[in-house]
Structure formats: C-alpha cells, structure tokens
Motif scaffolding. Structure first.
Motif, PDB file in Angstrom:
ATOM      1  N   PRO A 158       6.000   8.682  -7.338  1.00  0.00           N
ATOM      2  CA  PRO A 158       4.693   8.509  -6.693  1.00  0.00           C
ATOM      3  C   PRO A 158       4.575   7.177  -5.957  1.00  0.00           C
ATOM      4  N   THR A 159       5.186   6.125  -6.487  1.00  0.00           N
ATOM      5  CA  THR A 159       5.127   4.817  -5.832  1.00  0.00           C
ATOM      6  C   THR A 159       5.821   4.858  -4.476  1.00  0.00           C
ATOM      7  N   GLN A 160       7.000   5.454  -4.442  1.00  0.00           N
ATOM      8  CA  GLN A 160       7.731   5.537  -3.183  1.00  0.00           C
ATOM      9  C   GLN A 160       6.947   6.338  -2.150  1.00  0.00           C
ATOM     10  N   GLU A 161       6.344   7.432  -2.573  1.00  0.00           N
ATOM     11  CA  GLU A 161       5.549   8.245  -1.647  1.00  0.00           C
ATOM     12  C   GLU A 161       4.360   7.462  -1.110  1.00  0.00           C
ATOM     13  N   LEU A 162       3.678   6.731  -1.991  1.00  0.00           N
ATOM     14  CA  LEU A 162       2.492   5.977  -1.580  1.00  0.00           C
ATOM     15  C   LEU A 162       2.864   4.872  -0.599  1.00  0.00           C
ATOM     16  N   VAL A 163       3.935   4.147  -0.878  1.00  0.00           N
ATOM     17  CA  VAL A 163       4.339   3.039  -0.005  1.00  0.00           C
ATOM     18  C   VAL A 163       4.755   3.561   1.365  1.00  0.00           C
ATOM     19  N   GLY A 189     -10.402   1.622   2.656  1.00  0.00           N
ATOM     20  CA  GLY A 189     -10.529   3.057   2.895  1.00  0.00           C
ATOM     21  C   GLY A 189      -9.179   3.749   2.917  1.00  0.00           C
ATOM     22  N   LEU A 190      -8.205   3.085   3.517  1.00  0.00           N
ATOM     23  CA  LEU A 190      -6.859   3.641   3.598  1.00  0.00           C
ATOM     24  C   LEU A 190      -6.241   3.791   2.210  1.00  0.00           C
ATOM     25  N   LEU A 191      -6.340   2.736   1.426  1.00  0.00           N
ATOM     26  CA  LEU A 191      -5.772   2.766   0.075  1.00  0.00           C
ATOM     27  C   LEU A 191      -6.488   3.801  -0.785  1.00  0.00           C
ATOM     28  N   ARG A 192      -7.792   3.917  -0.608  1.00  0.00           N
ATOM     29  CA  ARG A 192      -8.570   4.898  -1.388  1.00  0.00           C
ATOM     30  C   ARG A 192      -8.099   6.319  -1.102  1.00  0.00           C
ATOM     31  N   GLU A 193      -7.884   6.639   0.156  1.00  0.00           N
ATOM     32  CA  GLU A 193      -7.453   7.980   0.538  1.00  0.00           C
ATOM     33  C   GLU A 193      -6.087   8.323  -0.065  1.00  0.00           C
ATOM     34  N   GLU A 194      -5.163   7.372  -0.019  1.00  0.00           N
ATOM     35  CA  GLU A 194      -3.812   7.645  -0.495  1.00  0.00           C
ATOM     36  C   GLU A 194      -3.765   7.763  -2.029  1.00  0.00           C
ATOM     37  N   LEU A 195      -4.506   6.918  -2.706  1.00  0.00           N
ATOM     38  CA  LEU A 195      -4.537   7.020  -4.169  1.00  0.00           C
ATOM     39  C   LEU A 195      -5.195   8.317  -4.613  1.00  0.00           C
ATOM     40  N   LEU A 196      -6.252   8.704  -3.926  1.00  0.00           N
ATOM     41  CA  LEU A 196      -6.939   9.941  -4.278  1.00  0.00           C
ATOM     42  C   LEU A 196      -6.018  11.142  -4.071  1.00  0.00           C
ATOM     43  N   GLN A 197      -5.194  11.080  -3.033  1.00  0.00           N
ATOM     44  CA  GLN A 197      -4.260  12.167  -2.790  1.00  0.00           C
ATOM     45  C   GLN A 197      -3.233  12.278  -3.910  1.00  0.00           C
ATOM     46  N   LEU A 218       1.624   4.472   3.284  1.00  0.00           N
ATOM     47  CA  LEU A 218       0.864   3.274   3.656  1.00  0.00           C
ATOM     48  C   LEU A 218       1.529   2.556   4.824  1.00  0.00           C
ATOM     49  N   ARG A 219       2.834   2.445   4.784  1.00  0.00           N
ATOM     50  CA  ARG A 219       3.547   1.749   5.869  1.00  0.00           C
ATOM     51  C   ARG A 219       3.318   2.463   7.200  1.00  0.00           C
ATOM     52  N   GLU A 220       3.383   3.775   7.156  1.00  0.00           N
ATOM     53  CA  GLU A 220       3.224   4.536   8.385  1.00  0.00           C
ATOM     54  C   GLU A 220       1.816   4.415   8.934  1.00  0.00           C
ATOM     55  N   ARG A 221       0.827   4.506   8.061  1.00  0.00           N
ATOM     56  CA  ARG A 221      -0.562   4.488   8.527  1.00  0.00           C
ATOM     57  C   ARG A 221      -0.986   3.094   8.981  1.00  0.00           C
ATOM     58  N   VAL A 222      -0.514   2.048   8.292  1.00  0.00           N
ATOM     59  CA  VAL A 222      -0.852   0.683   8.712  1.00  0.00           C
ATOM     60  C   VAL A 222      -0.234   0.394  10.077  1.00  0.00           C
ATOM     61  N   LYS A 223       0.978   0.901  10.299  1.00  0.00           N
ATOM     62  CA  LYS A 223       1.653   0.697  11.583  1.00  0.00           C
ATOM     63  C   LYS A 223       0.896   1.378  12.710  1.00  0.00           C
TER      64      LYS A 223
END
Length: 409
Positions: free
Chosen positions: A157-162, A182-190, A165-170
């Motif tokens: 799960p950590t690898q998937e989340l990172v 908001g970004l972190l909230r969406e990914e953790l909720l997923q 996050l890298r893709e969306r921040v870019k």
C-alpha cells in the motif's frame, strides 16, 4: 371328782388370763399406730405453677354430661391479633446492579472523532510537512515512504500511495497546503476501500437470532470488546444473549457476565475448563427460546498451538451451525501490535471465515496505518474501532472520519 374340778378351773383361769393378756397387747399396738402424725391438709389456694392433675379413669368432667353441648359456631376461636408475633428470619437482600443506559451510537461517534484526531494526526502532519517542501527530490519521497511504513501502512500500500502522489503532485504543479491536504485525503481514502460494507450483521434471515462469534488472541481486548458490542446493540434496542465460551482463561466468564449485567444482557456460561462448543450451543439454544435478537459468543484466543486453535474454533462453528449459520465472525486485533497483528490475522483467517475486524486501542498508537494493512491482508473491512477503556468507547469505523483525523480538516 374334786381333783378333776380343780384342774378344769385352773385351765379355764389360764385361758382367761391368756385372753386378757392378748387383748392388752393388741390395744397397745393399735394405740401406738393412732398416735402417728397425719399428712398436712392441701392448701386452700391452688398452686398455679403446678401442672394440672391428669384425670383418672371414671372421673367426671366439671361440666355435667347432661348439659346441652355448644355448636361449632358458638365456640370462641382464639384472637389472631392477640397472638404473640412469630419471629421470621429475613432472607439476605441481594443487591441487583442497576441497569445502565448505554450512550447512543450517534453521540458516541462525535466524541470518538475528537479523540481519534488527537491521537492520529501525527501521521498526517508528518506527510503534509514533507509534501510542502519546496523541492520534492528522491530523498523527500523516501522520507514519505518511511513515514508510511513506520505507521504500519504496509509495503505494497505504501508503494502504491507514493506512486500516485508523485504523479498527481507533478501534474498539479502548485502545492498549496490546502491542495496537498485534499490530495493526501483522497489517496488515503482510496486505500481504505470506502465501498466496503462495514455494517455489523446482527439480523438473521431465519426465525433465529443473529449469531456473532468474536475471535482473537487473549490480551487484545476480545472479551471487553464483546461486552462493549453488547452495549452498542442494547442501545440500538436489541435483546442480547451472551455466550461465555472462553473457558480457558480464568475469570473470562465473570468478566463477560459483569458487562452483560450492566445493560441487562444474560450470560450463558459453564464450568471453567469446560467444552467451549457446548456452551456456545447452549447460548444459541437459549437465545432462540428467549426470542433474543442477537447472540454474541466470546471464544478462547490461545495461540500456543495452531492445531489446537483450529480444532476448537472449528468445532464451535460446526456446533453452533446446528442451530443456524453464523451471521458475523469478528476478529479483534490490538492496533498497538502493528505487524504482529497481521500474523495473528492470518492464523485466524485460516481457521474461520473472518467477516469483519475490530481494532482496539487505536487511541494508544500513532500507527493508524494498520487499518489499511489489515484490510489489504484479509480482504475484509474494519467494522469497529476502540478508542479507550470507557464502556462506550467502541464505535463503527468510518473511513472518512478516520482520514480527516489523519490529515486534519
């Protein structure tokens, strides 16, 4: 002739003298007998202390037999009010504990959300701090990974989340604090799989109570969780029967019965060291007879031999299902054990079909990522969480509230 006459006179005289002497002696004897004192006369007043003399055969009663007899209506019965009170020994008064009214689920959730945000926001703050850096280089992303792994999110799960996050921040380019949150909230909720059905199934499709079996290692708060769950169900208007099938641990049945008495739920128990399957069978049977809504069965949680655990829990499940199928099998895990909890989860998942997870002591750890890891490991949802030692510190798990507690609102 003259001599013969004298002899006769002499004989007669002797006889007369003898008669006189005998008469005199008889008078003396009679006189001496009459001079003996007579016994004293009876007293004129009766002695009330002496018992009445028993009548002799043939004695007449005081009342003549020829007088008219009284009927039963004319006989005076003894006055009950005048009778001496008879001392009755009073039975000892057994104090029955007052029935508590558990806190409703809605009110409980508000308080638990606040407590959760205080204990879990370290993870969210750490991630937001790292993501807010001006340059997100490889070292920063490695720190983000370490933060997630330290929080027991799990490797995959950590690898998937990172990666996401890298893709969306870019793509976003700008990274204001509000956007990052908001970004972190969406990914953790997923990662928490919000589409999971987290309702604790306590309604049977048959004309029998809902049957819930609670499993877990001793020390995780399994018996306490069973008692707290009974409070939640009673607060929702359910009639609950408890089955104390943890006969291995000393005083487990006493502990469960105490929880039940506080909310008016009856506990079916047996002797210490008795057959757990037999007690579980009796609990379901009595729940059916009482017309109960739910039967909660607390089981033993020793892991010293995997084979013994499998045999015992398997037997409990088979015996209970002679009445009706199990509606829910809840696995209780201690959130503070982290990855060790995953090992326990795997063992129990091999023994019985786990349908839901209860995470206890979530307020005592900053490793809230165990929620994500255990769901991913077993493929079943976290349904309940415990956030304290209070009687009402058990509530349904809400992914959105949990994530908000992590990243802040």
């Amino acid at each position: 002739m003259a001599d013969t006459g004298r002899v006769m006179e002499t004989v007669i005289l002797a006889v007369v003298i003898a008669v006189v002497v005998l008469g005199a002696l008889g008078g003396l004897v009679i006189g001496s007998r009459r001079k003996k004192p007579l016994p004293p006369a009876p007293p004129t007043t009766p002695d009330i202390t002496a018992p009445p003399a028993e009548p002799h055969v043939g004695d007449e009663a005081e009342q003549p037999r020829d007088e008219p007899r009284r009927t039963i209506e004319e006989v005076d019965l003894p006055d009950k009010s005048a009778a001496a009170p008879v001392a009755v020994e009073e039975a000892p008064v057994v104090e029955v504990p007052a029935i508590e009214v558990p806190e409703p689920t809605a009110g409980r959730l508000v308080r638990l959300r606040t407590r959760l945000s205080r204990s879990q926001n370290a993870l969210g703050k750490g991630l937001l701090t790292l993501l807010s850096r001006e340059h997100l280089d490889e070292d920063t992303w490695e720190e983000i990974e370490d933060t997630l792994l330290t929080a027991d999110v799990g490797v995959q799960p950590t690898q998937e989340l990172v990666e996401r996050l890298r893709e969306r921040v870019k793509v976003l380019g700008t990274r204001t604090p509000q956007e990052l949150r908001g970004l972190l909230r969406e990914e953790l909720l997923q990662l928490l799989v919000p589409e999971f059905d987290r309702e604790v199934r306590t309604d049977s499709n048959l004309d029998t109570p809902g049957i819930v079996m609670v499993v877990g290692v001793n020390g995780t708060g399994k018996t306490t969780t069973t008692g707290k769950l009974a409070r939640v169900l009673v607060a929702d208007g359910k009639h609950v029967v408890l089955g104390a099938a943890d006969t291995f641990r000393a005083a487990a049945a006493d502990q469960l019965q105490t929880w039940g008495e506080r909310v008016g739920a009856r506990t079916v128990r047996g002797p210490e060291g008795g057959d757990p399957a037999s007690i579980a069978f009796d609990a379901v049977k009595e729940g059916i007879e009482e017309g109960a809504d739910v039967v909660l069965i607390d089981t033993a949680g020793r892991l010293h031999t995997k084979t013994g655990l499998m045999d015992e829990l398997g037997k409990v499940k088979r015996v209970v299902e002679k009445h009706a199928p199990l509606d829910e099998v809840l696995l209780v895990l201690d959130a503070t054990t982290g990855q060790n909890g995953l090992v326990q989860a795997r063992v129990f998942a091999e023994v019985v079909n786990i349908t839901g997870i209860v995470l206890t002591k979530l307020d005592g750890t900053a490793k809230g990522g165990i929620v994500i890891a255990v769901q991913r490991e077993l493929g079943v949802p976290v349904k309940l969480i415990g956030l304290g030692e209070g009687a009402d510190d058990l509530a349904p798990f809400e992914p959105e509230a949990f994530v908000d507690a992590l990243v802040g609102e």
